[in-house]
Design an enzyme around this catalytic site. Structure first.
Site, PDB file in Angstrom:
ATOM      1  N   THR A 181       0.855  -1.073   0.010  1.00 34.62           N
ATOM      2  CA  THR A 181       0.033  -0.032   0.069  1.00 34.62           C
ATOM      3  C   THR A 181       0.848   1.330  -0.009  1.00 34.62           C
ATOM      4  O   THR A 181       1.415   1.597  -1.173  1.00 34.62           O
ATOM      5  CB  THR A 181      -1.064  -0.092   1.347  1.00 34.62           C
ATOM      6  OG1 THR A 181      -0.159  -0.161   2.470  1.00 34.62           O
ATOM      7  CG2 THR A 181      -1.938  -0.980   1.117  1.00 34.62           C
ATOM      8  N   LYS A 207       4.366  -6.982   4.014  1.00 35.10           N
ATOM      9  CA  LYS A 207       4.175  -5.581   3.978  1.00 35.10           C
ATOM     10  C   LYS A 207       3.786  -4.838   5.041  1.00 35.10           C
ATOM     11  O   LYS A 207       3.341  -5.560   6.026  1.00 35.10           O
ATOM     12  CB  LYS A 207       2.761  -5.227   2.805  1.00 35.10           C
ATOM     13  CG  LYS A 207       1.413  -5.675   3.258  1.00 35.10           C
ATOM     14  CD  LYS A 207       0.552  -4.830   3.995  1.00 35.10           C
ATOM     15  CE  LYS A 207       0.712  -3.565   3.322  1.00 35.10           C
ATOM     16  NZ  LYS A 207      -0.097  -2.442   4.374  1.00 35.10           N
ATOM     17  N   THR A 218      -0.257  -2.604  10.729  1.00 36.59           N
ATOM     18  CA  THR A 218      -0.869  -2.690   9.467  1.00 36.59           C
ATOM     19  C   THR A 218       0.232  -3.422   8.745  1.00 36.59           C
ATOM     20  O   THR A 218       1.109  -2.828   8.143  1.00 36.59           O
ATOM     21  CB  THR A 218      -1.279  -1.400   8.634  1.00 36.59           C
ATOM     22  OG1 THR A 218      -2.450  -1.051   9.069  1.00 36.59           O
ATOM     23  CG2 THR A 218      -1.556  -1.905   7.180  1.00 36.59           C
ATOM     24  N   GLU A 302       6.615   5.102   7.295  1.00 41.55           N
ATOM     25  CA  GLU A 302       6.310   6.184   6.539  1.00 41.55           C
ATOM     26  C   GLU A 302       7.153   7.478   7.000  1.00 41.55           C
ATOM     27  O   GLU A 302       7.030   7.755   8.073  1.00 41.55           O
ATOM     28  CB  GLU A 302       4.866   6.433   6.587  1.00 41.55           C
ATOM     29  CG  GLU A 302       3.803   5.326   6.083  1.00 41.55           C
ATOM     30  CD  GLU A 302       2.401   5.291   6.374  1.00 41.55           C
ATOM     31  OE1 GLU A 302       1.761   4.716   5.752  1.00 41.55           O
ATOM     32  OE2 GLU A 302       2.077   5.918   7.572  1.00 41.55           O
ATOM     33  N   ASN A 424       0.145  10.611   5.665  1.00 43.85           N
ATOM     34  CA  ASN A 424      -0.860  10.027   6.181  1.00 43.85           C
ATOM     35  C   ASN A 424      -2.156  11.112   6.283  1.00 43.85           C
ATOM     36  O   ASN A 424      -3.337  10.826   6.374  1.00 43.85           O
ATOM     37  CB  ASN A 424      -0.786   9.816   7.836  1.00 43.85           C
ATOM     38  CG  ASN A 424      -0.247   8.282   7.975  1.00 43.85           C
ATOM     39  OD1 ASN A 424      -0.878   7.232   7.878  1.00 43.85           O
ATOM     40  ND2 ASN A 424       1.093   8.278   7.959  1.00 43.85           N
ATOM     41  N   SER A 429      -6.926  10.735  -0.292  1.00 41.88           N
ATOM     42  CA  SER A 429      -7.027  11.546  -1.395  1.00 41.88           C
ATOM     43  C   SER A 429      -6.058  11.200  -2.597  1.00 41.88           C
ATOM     44  O   SER A 429      -5.202  10.525  -2.460  1.00 41.88           O
ATOM     45  CB  SER A 429      -6.492  13.198  -0.943  1.00 41.88           C
ATOM     46  OG  SER A 429      -5.094  13.129  -0.535  1.00 41.88           O
TER      47      SER A 429
END
Length: 429
Positions: A181, A207, A218, A302, A424, A429
């Site tokens: 993702t 992942k 996640t 991230e 995040n 979007s």
């Protein structure tokens, strides 16, 4: 894709070289193309573009065992668990831990989707079963992506119909890329393990980039081996390895709705018997492999720029050591200090102080790598310049001794950067 692959290979090679592999383990040689014999005997894997959320890339993956495989799995601890988690947990029980396939989609979590979400997860298992002529309860279903949106089932079904034609046993890249993702590179590795009656292959793909916190986050992990292992033993080995790997990492302190680590053993190779030396060899190899995959997730956190190993020792118990280590690893103030390469030891002991672990602050000792930062009596006599050299490295360790016992725990964390907020803040979007 080439840039992503090069980043993956560079990172994987570095971590594999740093890993102290146990007896009998031969790490895989991964070529520059990423094309190599990856999967164990008895498995085939495919990937396709279902156009669920992403365009121009694969987002559906299928792992198939030629015959019923011993299965083990661990799932999220989040009470708001996703429909595929509920379904897969049920299937594991209904099939007596004998599985034939794992199907996964990315881009949509099928979480917080109510009865329709459960029906959609079941429909995915039914469709795979129909394509492979197996039972629906022999299928584990996984999803990852945006929460609270229904799956586009027409596209999902079309993708499942297309998956069998893509099955192969050589390359890992299609499958591991399909489950990504916000990941910036694919995460995979494989080893061969020499047992008393033959050599077995052990491989894994994973992942994860955000919503990563101990108790799994996640993150999805799929492991496969051609060893012959009873389901009960496989579950024990996976649970223990998971405690020391995927349950020992954090990026942002959030625990996801969709976590799953699943492992299949085809039985096409040598047998692993409980209580044998082979069990010890296989267990050590599995733990090392899963720790490597877990570290890859943290490195790809991230916006992350640092991989930091956090060890707390000298605690009353291992449990209290883990409490302190988790609190330090999840502290936003500690993580921003790591990003700023600031030797702010006060944030570290402050986090430990609110963790619930018991200690006397005068007994605390702290190190960055091997460099003493804090000595007993709260004496901080160190060179800021020498500390800065360590903190500028992409990977280093922080060790805190509580001076109150023999308990210890190790976790892996990363820094917190502006990029994390940007990623995040615009995820949907």
């Amino acid at each position: 894709m080439l840039t992503t692959l090069n980043k993956a290979l560079d990172t994987i090679h570095r971590l594999a070289a740093e890993t102290v592999w146990s007896e009998g383990v031969t790490p895989m040689k991964i070529g520059d193309s990423g094309e190599f014999g990856f999967w164990p005997k008895g498995f085939s894997v495919g990937a396709t573009a279902g156009n669920i959320r992403y365009s121009g890339r694969d987002d559906m993956m299928l792992i198939v065992s030629d015959s019923p495989a011993s299965a083990a799995a661990l799932f999220t601890t989040n009470l708001c668990c996703a429909a595929p988690v509920v379904l897969s947990r049920n299937h594991l029980q209904q099939s007596a831990a004998s599985m034939r396939a794992i199907v996964c989609n990315s881009g949509n979590a099928n979480a917080a989707t109510g009865k329709q979400g459960m029906a959609d997860a079941q429909a995915m298992a039914d469709a795979v079963a129909e394509q492979l002529s197996i039972k629906p309860e022999e299928v584990l279903v996984a999803s990852t992506g945006v929460i609270g949106q229904l799956l586009p089932m027409e596209r999902v079904h079309a993708g499942i119909v297309a998956l069998p034609a893509t099955l192969q046993s050589n390359s890992v890249l299609g499958a591991v890329s399909a489950i990504m993702t916000t990941d910036t590179f694919p995460k995979f590795y494989a080893v061969d393990v020499a047992l008393s009656s033959g050599t077995v292959r052990l491989c894994g793909i994973a992942k994860g980039s955000g919503m990563i916190c101990p108790n799994m986050a996640t993150m999805l992990g799929f492991l496969a081996t051609d060893a012959a292992i009873a389901p009960e033993l496989l579950q024990t080995l996976l649970s223990e390895a998971n405690r020391k790997s995927f349950n020992a990492i954090t990026v942002d302190g959030d625990t996801s709705t969709n976590d799953m680590v699943a492992m299949l053993a085809s039985g096409a190779g040598a047998e692993v018997v409980a209580g044998s030396k082979d069990e010890a060899l296989f267990s050590a190899a599995l733990q090392s492999l899963m720790i490597l995959l877990a570290k890859l997730i943290v490195i790809d956190g991230e916006g992350a720029t640092k991989l930091v190993e956090i060890t707390v020792k000298g605690a009353v118990s291992n449990e209290e050591a883990e409490l302190a280590a988790r609190t330090i690893a999840n502290s936003s103030l500690v993580k921003t200090a790591i990003h700023g390469e600031d030797a702010n030891w006060g944030r570290i002991i402050a986090a430990a102080g609110r963790s619930g672990a018991r200690f006397n602050e005068d007994e605390l000792e702290l190190w960055f790598n091997e460099m003493p930062i804090l000595k007993k009596g709260l004496i901080a006599d160190f060179s800021e310049d020498e500390a800065a050299i360590i903190l500028a490295q992409p990977s280093y360790s922080i060790t805190l001794s509580l001076g109150n016992g023999s308990g210890s725990a190790t976790l892996w964390s990363c820094d917190l950067s502006k990029e994390y907020v940007e990623i995040n803040g615009s995820y949907r979007s």
